[in-house]
Design an enzyme around this catalytic site. Structure first.
Site, PDB file in Angstrom:
ATOM      1  N   HIS A 174      39.216  31.725  48.794  1.00 11.47           N
ATOM      2  CA  HIS A 174      39.100  32.892  47.897  1.00 11.47           C
ATOM      3  C   HIS A 174      40.499  33.419  47.562  1.00 11.47           C
ATOM      4  O   HIS A 174      40.895  34.510  47.985  1.00 11.47           O
ATOM      5  CB  HIS A 174      38.285  33.938  48.666  1.00 11.47           C
ATOM      6  CG  HIS A 174      37.850  35.151  47.906  1.00 11.47           C
ATOM      7  ND1 HIS A 174      38.696  35.934  47.172  1.00 11.47           N
ATOM      8  CD2 HIS A 174      36.631  35.727  47.796  1.00 11.47           C
ATOM      9  CE1 HIS A 174      38.022  36.947  46.649  1.00 11.47           C
ATOM     10  NE2 HIS A 174      36.767  36.838  47.019  1.00 11.47           N
ATOM     11  N   GLU A 277      39.034  31.068  42.656  1.00 10.96           N
ATOM     12  CA  GLU A 277      38.578  30.587  43.958  1.00 10.96           C
ATOM     13  C   GLU A 277      38.017  29.169  43.857  1.00 10.96           C
ATOM     14  O   GLU A 277      37.176  28.898  43.005  1.00 10.96           O
ATOM     15  CB  GLU A 277      37.498  31.548  44.488  1.00 10.96           C
ATOM     16  CG  GLU A 277      37.972  32.996  44.476  1.00 10.96           C
ATOM     17  CD  GLU A 277      36.835  34.003  44.640  1.00 10.96           C
ATOM     18  OE1 GLU A 277      35.860  33.696  45.344  1.00 10.96           O
ATOM     19  OE2 GLU A 277      36.917  35.088  44.047  1.00 10.96           O
TER      20      GLU A 277
HETATM   21  C1  BG6 Z   1      34.302  37.555  44.768  1.00  7.68           C
HETATM   22  C2  BG6 Z   1      32.888  37.858  44.307  1.00  7.68           C
HETATM   23  O1  BG6 Z   1      34.386  36.211  45.131  1.00  7.68           O
HETATM   24  O2  BG6 Z   1      34.605  38.357  45.914  1.00  7.68           O
HETATM   25  C3  BG6 Z   1      32.764  39.336  44.001  1.00  7.68           C
HETATM   26  O3  BG6 Z   1      32.597  37.058  43.172  1.00  7.68           O
HETATM   27  C4  BG6 Z   1      33.179  40.163  45.209  1.00  7.68           C
HETATM   28  O4  BG6 Z   1      31.429  39.626  43.626  1.00  7.68           O
HETATM   29  C5  BG6 Z   1      34.576  39.737  45.630  1.00  7.68           C
HETATM   30  O5  BG6 Z   1      33.151  41.533  44.880  1.00  7.68           O
HETATM   31  C6  BG6 Z   1      35.137  40.483  46.851  1.00  7.68           C
HETATM   32  O6  BG6 Z   1      34.258  40.429  47.915  1.00  7.68           O
HETATM   33  P1  BG6 Z   1      34.596  41.198  49.260  1.00  7.68           P
HETATM   34  O7  BG6 Z   1      33.476  40.912  50.200  1.00  7.68           O
HETATM   35  O8  BG6 Z   1      35.907  40.641  49.760  1.00  7.68           O
HETATM   36  O9  BG6 Z   1      34.749  42.654  48.899  1.00  7.68           O
END
Ligand code: BG6
Length: 306
Positions: A174, A277
């Protein structure tokens, strides 16, 4: 000497390769590994095996964004760098209310398995196993992450199924890229691909490069073989991604309101970050790992001046 200092010193004795692989206590409050290769450096936290920083050439700005509001050791994942979403991406497919979004390992401690340095760069391998309680609903899975720093930064996430039944997983590397300004970047390489807009729940086809003027949260399906690149006019930099074992690409920027709701992005911080990602997102692009087999998701990042 604090406990963290002692832990870093013990790891340095066992796995350190001075000048190439060095353990230290991060100002964020946990143990990290600094990888050095040529003029490049990368920092990886043991928490989540999360890459926090990647400076591709000496004197260059960090290519990864990391929130100044995040700390290690709080039980929450650090907002930035390259969190590992595993063994599911987003909400759990069957029990979304009782399980954390993006899986189980982002804030968990990983173990160092091995390190090395040589012509192919400097590297470290981390591993982690699910607890028996987690295995009861997620499968008998183990994960290993190899981070290699050379001219490129390469991450290889190996999911191994040690059980006797197949297990479906979804996952993501990510990556939060540091950018000059969200209004002056574009993502090329996903033209013609179908995406699910997570905000409207509608599917659409990507026309031209992706540009940003609002909250964006999209899963691009079936992107195996695509070569996304982030063209950043603000920093005069292009970052190319190449992936293998990946069928999906997620593109995310929370914009101002969602960033404020998340609470760990400084005001206006959303303008300096963009997530692209390398992923396998279910249900369409989930991966089934057969009993006794492994699956590898990997991405390599290259930064160049434009
Ligand atoms: C992204 C998602 O990969 O991660 C989003 O597509 C999400 O929907 C974002 O808000 C962040 O997620 P988190 O759990 O780190 O707040």
């Amino acid at each position: 000497m604090t406990e963290l200092d002692e832990e870093a010193a013990a790891l340095q004795r066992r796995f350190g390769r001075p000048g190439a692989v060095d353990f230290a206590v991060s100002p964020l409050g946990g143990v990290v590994i600094h990888l050095t290769a040529g003029g490049a450096t990368a920092t990886v936290a043991l928490q989540g095996a999360q890459v926090l920083s990647w400076i591709p050439q000496a004197g260059a700005p960090d290519a990864l964004w990391c929130s100044p509001l995040s700390k290690l050791g709080t039980g929450k994942p650090v907002r930035g760098g390259i969190p590992i979403c595993w063994p599911w991406f987003g909400l759990h497919p069957f029990v979304p209310a009782s399980q954390p979004a993006h899986g189980l390992v982002r804030a968990a401690p990983w173990s160092v398995e091995s390190t090395g340095t040589g012509e192919t760069g400097s590297w470290a391998v981390f591993n982690m196993s699910l607890t028996p309680q987690q295995q009861a609903f997620a499968g008998m899975l183990t994960a290993a992450l190899r981070v290699t720093l050379a001219e490129k930064l390469t991450l290889e996430l190996v999911s191994h199924n040690a059980g006797s039944a197949p297990v479906a997983i979804s996952e993501a590397l990510h990556t939060y890229f540091a950018i000059g300004d969200i209004g002056r970047v574009r993502v090329e390489g996903l033209e013609g691909r179908t995406y699910l807009d997570q905000l409207t729940k509608m599917e659409a086809e990507q026309r031209g490069p992706i540009t940003f003027d609002r909250e964006t949260d999209r899963i691009y399906w079936d992107t195996g073989g695509a070569l996304p690149a982030i063209k950043d006019d603000g920093l005069a930099r292009s970052i190319a991604l190449s992936a293998s074992g990946s069928k999906s690409t997620v593109v995310w920027n929370p914009w101002s309101e969602k960033a404020a709701r998340l609470g760990d992005i400084p005001e206006e911080g959303y303008r300096q970050m963009l997530c692209v990602e390398t992923a396998n997102v279910g249900p369409r692009n989930a991966v089934t790992v057969s009993a006794g087999k492994s699956h590898t998701l990997s991405c390599s990042l290259t930064a160049t001046k434009i």
